[in-house]
Design a protein around this motif. Sequence first.
Motif, PDB file in Angstrom:
ATOM      1  N   UNK A  45     -76.343  -4.047  49.894  1.00 44.95           N
ATOM      2  CA  UNK A  45     -75.120  -4.214  50.679  1.00 44.95           C
ATOM      3  C   UNK A  45     -73.919  -4.111  49.729  1.00 44.95           C
ATOM      4  N   UNK A  46     -73.650  -2.884  49.311  1.00 45.38           N
ATOM      5  CA  UNK A  46     -72.625  -2.633  48.285  1.00 45.38           C
ATOM      6  C   UNK A  46     -71.252  -3.135  48.699  1.00 45.38           C
ATOM      7  N   UNK A  47     -70.917  -3.010  49.961  1.00 48.15           N
ATOM      8  CA  UNK A  47     -69.594  -3.451  50.429  1.00 48.15           C
ATOM      9  C   UNK A  47     -69.425  -4.955  50.228  1.00 48.15           C
ATOM     10  N   UNK A  48     -70.433  -5.729  50.639  1.00 45.07           N
ATOM     11  CA  UNK A  48     -70.338  -7.181  50.499  1.00 45.07           C
ATOM     12  C   UNK A  48     -70.320  -7.586  49.026  1.00 45.07           C
ATOM     13  N   UNK A  49     -71.145  -6.957  48.215  1.00 42.84           N
ATOM     14  CA  UNK A  49     -71.176  -7.278  46.783  1.00 42.84           C
ATOM     15  C   UNK A  49     -69.801  -7.046  46.167  1.00 42.84           C
ATOM     16  N   UNK A  50     -69.181  -5.935  46.508  1.00 46.79           N
ATOM     17  CA  UNK A  50     -67.847  -5.631  45.971  1.00 46.79           C
ATOM     18  C   UNK A  50     -66.828  -6.678  46.407  1.00 46.79           C
ATOM     19  N   UNK A  51     -66.898  -7.113  47.657  1.00 44.56           N
ATOM     20  CA  UNK A  51     -65.983  -8.151  48.147  1.00 44.56           C
ATOM     21  C   UNK A  51     -66.193  -9.447  47.370  1.00 44.56           C
TER      22      UNK A  51
END
Length: 167
Positions: free
Chosen positions: A129-135
């Motif tokens: 879940x790249x988006x959540x990790x980045x957030x």
Amino acid sequence: MSEGLTYQKVETTKALEKLSELIQMIWPEVFTPVIGAAQVAYMLETYQSIEQIKREIDDGVQYEIISLDEEAVGYLAYELQENQLFISKVYLLASYRGQGLSRQAFNRLEDIARQESKDKLHLHVNRYNARAIAVYQHYGFDIDKAIDTPLGDFVLNDYWMTKTLSD
């Protein structure tokens, strides 16, 4: 943009039903691209069922419905642990993401941790879940380790992430 979010503790049957509606809208959209429809269906039936949520609440997990201008837009769940606040869930409806609302939710969780004398926030996030990790990294979380946890016929491939709170 509104002044801010409000949070309703999930304590009643009506609140549980509203929470369940939010989960049924959010989970397939967020997780089907990450873990596939079969695992999403399994997790909705087990991990995020009303019965499981009731058990978690009985065990000390706090669920809250997040509202903006009296409209339910997401939910969060957390648990106070020995030396940290464990963030179990923070989810917003797709149409409300990218507006700074998750920042407000995380600020609330930090405030709760400080009020309860916890010096860390901890969460688990799917490694894909790249988006959540980045957030989470943007909010100051660091990856501690990768953990694979069996769940029925599936495996949760998570990162454990932590943020140490400063005074």
